[in-house]
Design a protein around this motif. Sequence first.
Motif, PDB file in Angstrom:
ATOM      1  N   ILE A 399       7.243   5.135   1.810  1.00 11.38           N
ATOM      2  CA  ILE A 399       6.089   5.793   2.450  1.00 11.38           C
ATOM      3  C   ILE A 399       5.028   4.294   2.709  1.00 11.38           C
ATOM      4  N   MET A 400       4.362   4.505   3.926  1.00 17.17           N
ATOM      5  CA  MET A 400       3.199   3.402   4.074  1.00 17.17           C
ATOM      6  C   MET A 400       1.988   4.022   3.908  1.00 17.17           C
ATOM      7  N   LEU A 401       0.881   3.388   3.078  1.00 21.28           N
ATOM      8  CA  LEU A 401      -0.525   3.711   3.022  1.00 21.28           C
ATOM      9  C   LEU A 401      -1.215   2.785   3.536  1.00 21.28           C
ATOM     10  N   SER A 402      -2.128   3.113   4.774  1.00 22.47           N
ATOM     11  CA  SER A 402      -2.889   1.905   5.332  1.00 22.47           C
ATOM     12  C   SER A 402      -3.623   2.696   6.150  1.00 22.47           C
ATOM     13  N   GLY A 403      -4.659   1.911   6.922  1.00 20.99           N
ATOM     14  CA  GLY A 403      -5.309   2.417   8.203  1.00 20.99           C
ATOM     15  C   GLY A 403      -5.041   3.061   9.333  1.00 20.99           C
ATOM     16  N   GLY A 404      -5.845   3.586  10.186  1.00 21.64           N
ATOM     17  CA  GLY A 404      -5.192   4.354  11.430  1.00 21.64           C
ATOM     18  C   GLY A 404      -4.571   3.231  12.394  1.00 21.64           C
ATOM     19  N   ARG A 405      -4.930   1.925  12.337  1.00 27.39           N
ATOM     20  CA  ARG A 405      -4.243   1.123  13.487  1.00 27.39           C
ATOM     21  C   ARG A 405      -2.759   0.932  12.887  1.00 27.39           C
ATOM     22  N   SER A 406      -2.349   1.003  11.842  1.00 27.80           N
ATOM     23  CA  SER A 406      -1.006   0.903  11.357  1.00 27.80           C
ATOM     24  C   SER A 406      -0.134   2.045  11.365  1.00 27.80           C
ATOM     25  N   GLN A 407      -0.599   3.221  11.752  1.00 25.06           N
ATOM     26  CA  GLN A 407       0.060   4.475  11.423  1.00 25.06           C
ATOM     27  C   GLN A 407       1.284   4.519  12.385  1.00 25.06           C
ATOM     28  N   ILE A 409       3.235   2.379  13.625  1.00 25.38           N
ATOM     29  CA  ILE A 409       4.341   1.676  13.123  1.00 25.38           C
ATOM     30  C   ILE A 409       5.130   2.449  12.256  1.00 25.38           C
ATOM     31  N   ALA A 410       4.595   3.211  11.206  1.00 24.07           N
ATOM     32  CA  ALA A 410       5.273   4.061  10.357  1.00 24.07           C
ATOM     33  C   ALA A 410       5.940   5.155  11.319  1.00 24.07           C
ATOM     34  N   LEU A 411       5.427   5.442  12.067  1.00 27.18           N
ATOM     35  CA  LEU A 411       5.805   6.880  12.822  1.00 27.18           C
ATOM     36  C   LEU A 411       7.121   6.477  13.895  1.00 27.18           C
ATOM     37  N   LYS A 412       6.843   5.117  14.113  1.00 31.75           N
ATOM     38  CA  LYS A 412       7.854   4.682  15.074  1.00 31.75           C
ATOM     39  C   LYS A 412       9.159   4.466  14.190  1.00 31.75           C
ATOM     40  N   ALA A 413       9.123   4.112  12.933  1.00 32.10           N
ATOM     41  CA  ALA A 413      10.104   3.750  12.048  1.00 32.10           C
ATOM     42  C   ALA A 413      10.737   5.139  11.446  1.00 32.10           C
ATOM     43  N   ARG A 414      10.024   6.360  11.909  1.00 27.53           N
ATOM     44  CA  ARG A 414      10.378   7.706  11.204  1.00 27.53           C
ATOM     45  C   ARG A 414      10.223   7.701   9.658  1.00 27.53           C
ATOM     46  N   MET A 415       9.152   7.181   9.438  1.00 29.11           N
ATOM     47  CA  MET A 415       8.711   6.994   7.812  1.00 29.11           C
ATOM     48  C   MET A 415       7.351   7.731   7.761  1.00 29.11           C
ATOM     49  N   PRO A 416       7.204   8.307   6.384  1.00 22.61           N
ATOM     50  CA  PRO A 416       5.936   9.054   6.009  1.00 22.61           C
ATOM     51  C   PRO A 416       4.891   7.858   6.052  1.00 22.61           C
ATOM     52  N   TRP A 417       3.463   8.423   6.586  1.00 22.97           N
ATOM     53  CA  TRP A 417       2.516   7.636   6.279  1.00 22.97           C
ATOM     54  C   TRP A 417       1.350   8.461   5.987  1.00 22.97           C
ATOM     55  N   MET A 418       0.243   7.793   5.327  1.00 23.44           N
ATOM     56  CA  MET A 418      -0.938   8.460   4.761  1.00 23.44           C
ATOM     57  C   MET A 418      -2.015   7.446   4.904  1.00 23.44           C
ATOM     58  N   ASP A 419      -3.144   7.946   5.392  1.00 18.90           N
ATOM     59  CA  ASP A 419      -4.340   7.141   5.674  1.00 18.90           C
ATOM     60  C   ASP A 419      -5.213   7.038   4.349  1.00 18.90           C
ATOM     61  N   ILE A 420      -5.263   5.611   4.136  1.00 19.01           N
ATOM     62  CA  ILE A 420      -5.846   5.459   2.768  1.00 19.01           C
ATOM     63  C   ILE A 420      -7.589   4.725   3.058  1.00 19.01           C
ATOM     64  N   ASN A 421      -7.635   4.573   4.273  1.00 20.28           N
ATOM     65  CA  ASN A 421      -8.888   3.739   4.746  1.00 20.28           C
ATOM     66  C   ASN A 421     -10.016   4.527   5.021  1.00 20.28           C
ATOM     67  N   GLN A 422     -10.956   4.245   5.666  1.00 17.30           N
ATOM     68  CA  GLN A 422     -12.157   4.994   6.156  1.00 17.30           C
ATOM     69  C   GLN A 422     -12.191   6.333   6.829  1.00 17.30           C
ATOM     70  N   GLU A 423     -10.959   6.409   7.722  1.00 17.96           N
ATOM     71  CA  GLU A 423     -10.908   7.227   8.463  1.00 17.96           C
ATOM     72  C   GLU A 423     -10.556   8.489   8.062  1.00 17.96           C
ATOM     73  N   ARG A 424      -9.991   8.734   6.849  1.00 18.44           N
ATOM     74  CA  ARG A 424      -9.238   9.522   6.069  1.00 18.44           C
ATOM     75  C   ARG A 424     -10.199  10.952   5.845  1.00 18.44           C
ATOM     76  N   HIS A 425      -9.749  12.013   5.703  1.00 15.01           N
ATOM     77  CA  HIS A 425     -10.568  13.272   5.512  1.00 15.01           C
ATOM     78  C   HIS A 425     -10.501  13.860   4.050  1.00 15.01           C
ATOM     79  N   HIS A 426      -9.866  12.884   3.346  1.00 13.26           N
ATOM     80  CA  HIS A 426      -9.999  13.556   1.775  1.00 13.26           C
ATOM     81  C   HIS A 426     -10.430  12.280   0.897  1.00 13.26           C
TER      82      HIS A 426
END
Length: 481
Positions: A399-407, A409-426
Amino acid sequence: MSASLKAKIAQVFDEPGCDKNQGKSEKERKKGCTKQLTPGAAAGGCAFDGAKIALQPIVDVAHLVHGPIACEGNSWDNRHSASSGSQVYRTGFTTDINELDVIYGGEKRLFKSIREIVEKYDPPAVFVYQTCVTALIGDDIEAVCKRATEKFGKPVIPVNAPGFAGPKNLGNKLGAESVLDHVIGTEEPATTTPYDINIIGEYNLSGELWQIKPLLDALGVRILSCISGDGRYHEIATAHRAKANMMVCSKSMINIATRMQDRYGIPYFEGSFYGISDMSTTLREIARLLVERGADPELKDRTEALIAAEEARAWERIRAYRERLAGKKVLLITGGVKSWSVVSALQEAGLQVVGTSVKKSTKEDKDKIKEIMGDDAHMIDDMTPRQMYAMLRDAKADIMLSGGRSQFIALKARMPWMDINQERHHAFAGYEGMVTMVAEIEKALFNPMWAQVRTPAPWELEDPLLREQDAAQLASEAAAG
């Protein structure tokens, strides 16, 4: 670049809180810690963007951008810095200068804009941000702000951080300098206690400050001001009366902590709200500093009792998650304080961090990463999107934890991604935030969607020879028809 801005940048570069900077020769120190911007470099944020990011979470003041309307991009929940009251900070104010202003100057338009804000919104203060265009045409925002303060009877604060001055991290510090020069120390609090602290470099993303405040309230510790998440102008103006400062993100506002230590004798420490052990360490440091500054020694005992209760509760709640997450590999693409503080939290959840980005991290941040991860710490200075994709595609990370600009890349690789930066909702801060973060990672990793998107399409499973025969048959039918 104006002489005053050059002098301020030189002052920011001569930062006593930076060991790396102090280890340089005087000549090298004057060059600063930043590289010249190149075309496209503003994609990661310019100095203006950094100043606005650092100060916009002060929720009751009006943030006026003196420049083209395109510069006003950080408004209305862009970064999820939450407020418990005023919503003025969520409105984007701009002078929206045009071609004629570039020719004749925009100072009159700026003054009229300040007057309109004061008359319509009546905020306790107005922050005015310089941008590239208005700095290049020579608009003196400091003179306009001084005149407006005298005319309207409200503080009008110049934030002289045009984008061409440098990258976002320099802008953070230039914004902090404006607060030091024009806000802190200008008012006195109604009351003071031996338990007053300031929290610096905390932006209350998704309400994270509100997960920390109940813990401090339980100890009787008062947050005199937060610079700048859910901050209030009058609170920040009285910050010089605190007994201790906590530095959350040294990359952004370390100059506030060091200057306040020099001017007012307020000690500071750098801590983290992420992870169980780091949260406990932070509470102990706050108690220690306050006791040294005159608080009742019994505060330490109450702190240990609170830590024991909260840790037991948090460990029990994440126990089931740890069993499922054990051994899963994480690629962490973030920066600053999160480059090491989140690592600690992930390890507590049983996850293995295979790499963490240090592009926006200080030397102290990197030292802490080595301390947490050991000698085999894989620190990534600048990973390209292609490298991220290869790492995820080859299953070197789950899984990749990153900001929205990198999401993507993970989706293209068909791998889980979670927002860890300022745009997150949690909110991930504190003991409660640790439970939330582990739960969100578990949901992302074990979402049944991933099994579906990784399954080859039906036509990819057919015999290639049959596909060629079908194509030939279709071609002959088309020719016959």
